[in-house]
Design an enzyme around this catalytic site. Structure first.
Site, PDB file in Angstrom:
ATOM      1  N   SER A  48     -22.391 -16.090   7.073  1.00 13.03           N
ATOM      2  CA  SER A  48     -21.014 -15.989   6.589  1.00 13.03           C
ATOM      3  C   SER A  48     -19.999 -15.938   7.213  1.00 13.03           C
ATOM      4  O   SER A  48     -18.807 -16.212   6.915  1.00 13.03           O
ATOM      5  CB  SER A  48     -21.030 -14.747   6.514  1.00 13.03           C
ATOM      6  OG  SER A  48     -21.339 -13.825   8.088  1.00 13.03           O
ATOM      7  N   ASP A  86     -28.538 -17.103  11.847  1.00 11.33           N
ATOM      8  CA  ASP A  86     -28.531 -17.248  10.360  1.00 11.33           C
ATOM      9  C   ASP A  86     -28.750 -18.999  10.427  1.00 11.33           C
ATOM     10  O   ASP A  86     -28.868 -19.904  10.979  1.00 11.33           O
ATOM     11  CB  ASP A  86     -27.570 -17.358  10.020  1.00 11.33           C
ATOM     12  CG  ASP A  86     -27.723 -16.407   8.624  1.00 11.33           C
ATOM     13  OD1 ASP A  86     -29.165 -15.974   8.543  1.00 11.33           O
ATOM     14  OD2 ASP A  86     -27.132 -15.961   7.783  1.00 11.33           O
ATOM     15  N   LYS A 116     -32.087 -15.776  11.463  1.00  6.56           N
ATOM     16  CA  LYS A 116     -32.933 -15.199   9.966  1.00  6.56           C
ATOM     17  C   LYS A 116     -32.854 -16.130   9.176  1.00  6.56           C
ATOM     18  O   LYS A 116     -32.041 -17.047   8.970  1.00  6.56           O
ATOM     19  CB  LYS A 116     -32.129 -14.052  10.071  1.00  6.56           C
ATOM     20  CG  LYS A 116     -31.346 -13.534   8.814  1.00  6.56           C
ATOM     21  CD  LYS A 116     -30.260 -12.578   8.538  1.00  6.56           C
ATOM     22  CE  LYS A 116     -29.503 -12.571   8.126  1.00  6.56           C
ATOM     23  NZ  LYS A 116     -28.938 -13.517   7.314  1.00  6.56           N
ATOM     24  N   GLU A 185     -29.957  -6.542   1.550  1.00  3.87           N
ATOM     25  CA  GLU A 185     -28.790  -6.449   1.049  1.00  3.87           C
ATOM     26  C   GLU A 185     -28.582  -6.089   0.132  1.00  3.87           C
ATOM     27  O   GLU A 185     -28.854  -7.033  -1.506  1.00  3.87           O
ATOM     28  CB  GLU A 185     -27.523  -7.974   1.379  1.00  3.87           C
ATOM     29  CG  GLU A 185     -26.456  -8.057   1.184  1.00  3.87           C
ATOM     30  CD  GLU A 185     -26.031  -9.736   1.662  1.00  3.87           C
ATOM     31  OE1 GLU A 185     -26.542 -10.300   2.580  1.00  3.87           O
ATOM     32  OE2 GLU A 185     -24.461  -9.564   1.328  1.00  3.87           O
TER      33      GLU A 185
HETATM   34  O1  KIV Z   1     -24.600 -14.466   6.932  1.00  2.00           O
HETATM   35  C1  KIV Z   1     -23.720 -13.122   6.939  1.00  2.00           C
HETATM   36  O2  KIV Z   1     -23.074 -12.351   7.879  1.00  2.00           O
HETATM   37  C2  KIV Z   1     -25.271 -11.990   7.022  1.00  2.00           C
HETATM   38  C3  KIV Z   1     -25.253 -10.344   7.004  1.00  2.00           C
HETATM   39  C4  KIV Z   1     -23.925 -10.476   5.840  1.00  2.00           C
HETATM   40  C5  KIV Z   1     -26.037 -10.069   6.655  1.00  2.00           C
HETATM   41  O3  KIV Z   1     -26.851 -12.543   6.331  1.00  2.00           O
END
Ligand code: KIV
Length: 267
Positions: A48, A86, A116, A185
């Site tokens: 994000s 991420d 993740k 989500e």
């Molecule tokens: O990238 C992000 O912030 C996310 C969250 C919304 C779970 O994957």
């Protein structure tokens, strides 16, 4: 006082005690320090950052280098929260070797403790390889922003019975492969509850109701830094947008009036 980093083990204990696990995103050392002071359990260096830091309209342009850079900054700013990095779009989808190497960079250079990935059962073999290599992995089902174009926009997932059944199957496959937490989500609350009951690892909701084992929100949304962005699942716990504008306007006024810096701020 010695500070201990939250681990996969301590988060598991928290889940077993029935204590909700609280995540937020964070992208820099200044906010990481504040997130730590608030005793938040997990920091996600979310892709994000493509939206809230880089100003893109999707997460797709974010690179492995971007996540590594921000993860390292966050790690310098805090000692206690568990750090999840991420895996950005196309860092793991094309082949598992790419994914494994990118995940390794998240830990070695980004100083994250977990990574993740977005997606279902098809990524179970990758999760297996990562966990065999000693990497802790979180999953992400429901609306997965890297697939925004496939979904045709920001749409709730798992609404039909078939889609809900598929999501539960994906969750089981990922949990069997070794993920230790699962983000859900934009999923109907009753479907998130069914997924949560189907697996023996913590589920972390964002727009997934309360029958999950924890929550995650984007930091800028929690703080109300963009009043124009208010999807149904976002609650602004503060309205910092106006506070920031007020502070900057006051600064500008005092500079123009030559009342800042006065003697108190001069040598
Ligand atoms: O990238 C992000 O912030 C996310 C969250 C919304 C779970 O994957």
């Amino acid at each position: 006082m010695s500070v201990r980093r939250k681990t996969t083990h301590s988060l598991r204990k928290q889940y077993e005690r029935g204590e909700k696990i609280v995540w937020t995103t964070c992208y820099d050392a200044t906010f990481a320090r504040l997130v730590e002071k608030a005793e938040i359990d997990v920091i996600l260096i979310g892709d994000s950052l493509g939206n809230v830091i880089q100003g893109h309209s999707t997460t797709l342009p974010v690179s492995v280098d971007d996540i590594v850079y921000h993860s390292r900054a966050v790690a310098r700013g805090c000692d206690r929260p568990h750090i999840v990095a991420d895996m950005p779009f196309m860092s793991y989808q094309a082949n598992a070797d790419d994914g494994l190497r990118a995940a390794g960079r998240m830990l070695k250079e980004g100083r994250a403790q977990s990574v993740k990935i977005e997606g279902g059962e098809v990524f179970a073999p990758l999760v297996r390889r990562m966990t065999q290599a000693g990497i802790a992995v979180c999953g992400h089902l429901g609306f997965t922003p890297q697939s925004v174009h496939k979904f045709g926009g920001y749409r709730i997932q798992g609404k039909s019975e078939d889609a809900a059944t598929e999501m539960i199957k994906d969750a089981r496959a990922l949990a069997d492969a070794g993920i230790h937490m699962l983000v859900l989500e934009m999923v109907p609350a009753d479907v998130a509850k069914r997924v949560t009951e189907a697996i023996d690892i913590p589920t972390i909701g964002i727009g997934a109701g309360t029958d999950v084992d924890g929550q995650v929100l984007v930091l800028q949304d929690i703080l109300g830094l963009n009043s124009d962005f208010k999807p149904k699942f976002v609650k602004h716990f503060a309205s910092l947008e106006q506070s920031v504008i007020d502070a900057l306007q006051e600064y500008k006024k005092e500079v123009r009036e030559s009342t800042f810096p006065n003697d108190d701020f001069s040598f």
